[in-house]
Scaffold this active site. Structure first.
Site, PDB file in Angstrom:
ATOM      1  N   TYR A   1      -6.352   6.671   4.324  1.00  0.00           N
ATOM      2  CA  TYR A   1      -6.591   5.467   3.091  1.00  0.00           C
ATOM      3  C   TYR A   1      -5.673   4.292   3.724  1.00  0.00           C
ATOM      4  O   TYR A   1      -6.314   3.193   3.659  1.00  0.00           O
ATOM      5  CB  TYR A   1      -6.060   6.019   2.110  1.00  0.00           C
ATOM      6  CG  TYR A   1      -5.890   4.835   1.189  1.00  0.00           C
ATOM      7  CD1 TYR A   1      -7.044   4.253   0.560  1.00  0.00           C
ATOM      8  CD2 TYR A   1      -4.522   4.241   0.790  1.00  0.00           C
ATOM      9  CE1 TYR A   1      -7.005   3.068  -0.418  1.00  0.00           C
ATOM     10  CE2 TYR A   1      -4.511   3.336   0.210  1.00  0.00           C
ATOM     11  CZ  TYR A   1      -5.743   2.750  -0.564  1.00  0.00           C
ATOM     12  OH  TYR A   1      -5.577   1.666  -1.462  1.00  0.00           O
TER      13      TYR A   1
ATOM     14  N   GLU B   1       0.846  -1.227  -0.064  1.00  0.00           N
ATOM     15  CA  GLU B   1      -0.011  -0.035   0.015  1.00  0.00           C
ATOM     16  C   GLU B   1       0.878   1.134  -0.082  1.00  0.00           C
ATOM     17  O   GLU B   1       0.470   2.299  -0.979  1.00  0.00           O
ATOM     18  CB  GLU B   1      -0.961  -0.072   1.257  1.00  0.00           C
ATOM     19  CG  GLU B   1      -2.015  -1.038   0.916  1.00  0.00           C
ATOM     20  CD  GLU B   1      -3.017  -0.839   0.002  1.00  0.00           C
ATOM     21  OE1 GLU B   1      -3.073   0.443  -0.613  1.00  0.00           O
ATOM     22  OE2 GLU B   1      -3.612  -1.717  -0.378  1.00  0.00           O
TER      23      GLU B   1
ATOM     24  N   CYS C   1     -16.893   1.887 -20.925  1.00  0.00           N
ATOM     25  CA  CYS C   1     -18.276   1.408 -20.438  1.00  0.00           C
ATOM     26  C   CYS C   1     -18.973   0.370 -20.688  1.00  0.00           C
ATOM     27  O   CYS C   1     -19.853  -0.451 -19.964  1.00  0.00           O
ATOM     28  CB  CYS C   1     -19.203   2.954 -20.489  1.00  0.00           C
ATOM     29  SG  CYS C   1     -18.705   4.434 -19.895  1.00  0.00           S
TER      30      CYS C   1
ATOM     31  N   ASP D   1      -9.985   5.499  -2.530  1.00  0.00           N
ATOM     32  CA  ASP D   1      -8.810   6.142  -3.145  1.00  0.00           C
ATOM     33  C   ASP D   1      -9.404   6.792  -4.558  1.00  0.00           C
ATOM     34  O   ASP D   1     -10.825   6.980  -4.598  1.00  0.00           O
ATOM     35  CB  ASP D   1      -7.913   5.104  -3.566  1.00  0.00           C
ATOM     36  CG  ASP D   1      -8.224   4.162  -4.839  1.00  0.00           C
ATOM     37  OD1 ASP D   1      -9.379   4.149  -5.204  1.00  0.00           O
ATOM     38  OD2 ASP D   1      -7.477   3.324  -5.149  1.00  0.00           O
TER      39      ASP D   1
END
Length: 288
Positions: free
Chosen positions: A116, A33, A194, A134
Site C-alpha cells: 500500500y 503515509e 448515502c 486501503d
C-alpha cells in the site's frame, strides 16, 4: 462507478490536509503515509508538521538515533513504524541521493515499505497512475460495484479491481485520493451517509436496499489490558527521560500482571525498540 461524479464531489468536499498541498516532497508524503496507518488523521496532523520541520530530508532523520525517532513518535501507536522509517531514511540518504524514489518496485525494496505505502507514495507524491487500495477504497468498491455491505478479507484481486476503475485521462491520482476520501467521510463502515454520496444513483448496494453483511461479524480489536498497552507503558518510561533506567522503574509502569509485563519487555527487546547497556540499565534503541 462514474469517475467524474467522484472527482466533482472531491473538488467540493476534500479536506485541506497539509500533505496535499502542491509541491510537498516525496519524503514528507512518505512520513504522512507511515503515520496514517491505523491512525486517525486528527492524531497525525500535529506530529507530521513537527517531523517535517525537524527532519526535512531523510539524511536529517538518519543522523538521529533510532531511540530519538521512537521518542518523537510519541503516542501514535505501533512504534515499530518509527523504527522502520528511521531505517528507511538511512537507505534513502545512502543509496538514493536523499530522495524518495518515484516507482513502486524501487519503493517496495525499501525497509518498512509495503504494497500500500509504495503505491500511495508513487501516486500521491509523483502522480503515477497506479491503484491505491486501503480499507476505505475496498469498502467503496464493495458497496458501489459489488453491492456488498463489507469488503471481506483483503485479496490479490483488490488491486486489479481498483486499477480497472482508474480513468485514463490523467486524473487517476486525483481519483484514487477521491475514492479514499469518499470512504473516509461518507461511505463509512458504520452509519454511511448515502444521501450525501456522489454515487447514490449508481451504487449497487443502495439499489439492493443496503443489505446487511451476510458473513461473520468483524472482530473489534481491543486495547485496554493488552500486551500492546503494556508495551506502550514501558516505552513511555523510556521516552519521558534522556538516560537509561533501572528495571525497577519499568516494573512500576505495569503492576497489574507481572508476567504480561515481562512478556512485553521481552518483545520490545526482540523488536529492537529498546536495549540493555553494559550496566544492565534499559534505554531506547541506540542510546546505550
Amino acid at each position: 462507478m462514474p469517475p467524474r461524479d467522484v472527482l466533482d464531489w472531491f473538488t467540493r468536499a476534500r479536506r485541506p490536509l497539509p500533505w496535499r498541498e502542491p509541491g510537498i516532497p516525496g519524503w514528507h508524503i512518505l512520513i504522512s503515509e507511515i503515520m496514517l496507518q491505523q491512525t486517525p488523521v486528527a492524531r497525525v496532523l500535529e506530529p507530521w508538521q513537527e517531523w517535517v520541520r525537524r527532519w526535512p530530508v531523510p539524511s536529517a532523520m538518519a543522523a538521529e538515533t533510532t531511540g530519538e525517532v521512537v521518542r518523537a513518535w510519541g503516542r501514535l501507536g505501533y512504534p515499530r513504524r518509527a523504527m522502520r522509517l528511521h531505517e528507511c531514511a538511512g537507505v534513502l540518504a545512502a543509496e538514493h541521493g536523499d530522495v524518495v524514489p518515484d516507482d513502486v518496485d524501487t519503493l517496495l525494496a525499501l525497509p518498512g515499505i509495503g504494497d500500500y505505502t509504495a503505491r500511495a507514495v508513487a501516486c500521491f507524491a509523483y502522480g503515477r497512475s497506479v491503484p491505491v487500495v486501503d480499507t476505505n477504497v475496498r469498502r467503496v468498491i464493495a458497496r458501489a460495484v459489488h453491492g456488498r455491505a463489507q469488503a471481506g478479507n483483503p485479496a490479490k484481486r483488490d488491486l486489479a479491481e481498483a486499477a480497472a476503475l482508474l480513468p485514463d485521462d490523467g486524473t487517476a491520482p486525483t481519483f484514487s485520493a477521491a475514492v479514499m476520501e469518499l470512504g473516509a467521510l461518507v461511505c463509512t463502515a458504520r452509519n454511511p451517509r448515502c444521501e450525501e454520496c456522489p454515487l447514490l444513483g449508481s451504487c449497487r448496494w443502495v439499489a439492493r436496499g443496503r443489505p446487511a453483511h451476510d458473513g461473520p461479524p468483524r472482530r473489534t480489536q481491543k486495547f485496554e489490558g493488552t500486551d500492546r498497552q503494556a508495551r506502550g507503558r514501558l516505552l513511555d518510561v523510556l521516552r519521558s527521560g534522556r538516560g537509561p533506567v533501572e528495571r525497577a522503574r519499568l516494573d512500576l509502569a505495569w503492576t497489574a500482571d507481572p508476567a504480561q509485563r515481562d512478556r512485553a519487555l521481552d518483545s520490545l527487546l526482540v523488536d529492537g525498540l529498546i536495549e540493555v547497556n553494559d550496566d544492565g540499565l534499559f534505554c531506547l534503541a541506540g542510546e546505550a
